[in-house]
Design a protein around this motif. Sequence first.
Motif: not given
Lengths: 149, 248
Positions: A110, A40-41, A106-107, A37-38, A113-114, A103, A33-34, A29-30
């Motif tokens: 994120h 979307l971007d 998710a990091s 979100g990713a 992505k950058a 966790e 979720s990431a 789930a963690l």
Amino acid sequence: MNEFVVALGWFGLYAPVALGAIGSAWGCALGGSAAIGAMLDSDGGYGRFIGVSLMPSSQVIYGIVIMFSLQQSSVDAANGAALFGIGVLSGFTMLFTGIRQGEVLASAIHASKAKPEIFGISLAPAAVLEGFSVFALVFALVLAGSIPS
Amino acid sequence: MPSRSHQYIALVASLPHLGKLFSRKEVPISEYRLKQRLAMLEPAHTRLLREIVEVTAWAGVARYDQDLDVIRHATAVIADLKDYPDLQELVASRMETRTLIAALRRRKDGQEAAGDIQSWGFGRWCAQIRSNWSDPGFGLGHFMPWVAEAHRQLLADDHIAMERLSLTQVFDQLDQVGARHEFDFEAVAIYVLRWVIVERWSRYDQSEARVRLESLLHAALEGPDATGPDADPDYPEDTSLPLEGAFS
């Protein structure tokens, strides 16, 4: 007293599956979720985000393997305590590593992505946590062989 | 961990990396898209974020005529953020930065003493500013060297360089607090505050901005107050509140 030890034995027998499933669910789930979100971007690479977010699924599989290795023809006062100790402790390992893996995934999602070039190396902490789960699995299997049946 | 955390993980992961200040000509996410993403916030957090943006962005502060009103508003917002000490620290730091810049501008305008600093200043440095009024860095140079540097730039009438310096200072504050938060409300709030600054800067036209800033400064220094609008680093090209409508 014997009945209590037998109850603990059954508790320990199923603990790796139950706690492993909770850890996997929480971790996925963690990470998931990431990943959502990713997506979307991002304009692509959705598969890899979802793929890595499913990494904590392994904890419940390890839990199932441990349960089968602990399974005895009968649970009694002679093997109840051993089943409880090995099962519960390995189960908590799966629970904890599953959550923590979610966790760090998710990091990783994120951060990559950058900076897409770090995608591979950012998975290293999750891989190390996977290694700890495997340690718990292997040594649970080793100890399961010495439980009196 | 409550399910809300998962929602915030998705929200933070959906926001593009803003990069370093002054490194981009355009914001990586439009105001429209950002508003859409912020719809994932909890209602209570939406209200808090609106308050934070109102008190930190120029356009929000510009609605007040008196510095004392700005100070009262900031104090109320800080009290409202009691569950988020890092955000309290950020709002307070931003107000303190404003106070320092206001003091620099008042001094450059010929004011010989700080006067009733409680009526136009906020935070920890008021006493220091009052007792070190003639010092270029207000006696804070040893741990806030940017104040003395801003003083030099102000004396040289290099307003753009001073804006860059003060924006960098604000961005550094956001980075420091942001390092402690990854997937929570604080992380979202810090992202939005950074976005507001990057978006403002992306709309700058250096030559036009110079003319406009100088005219704003002259107009502001003719009035009695200096802590509020004219002291803020991210001065506006318009007075609409950033992300207005995102918090309704």
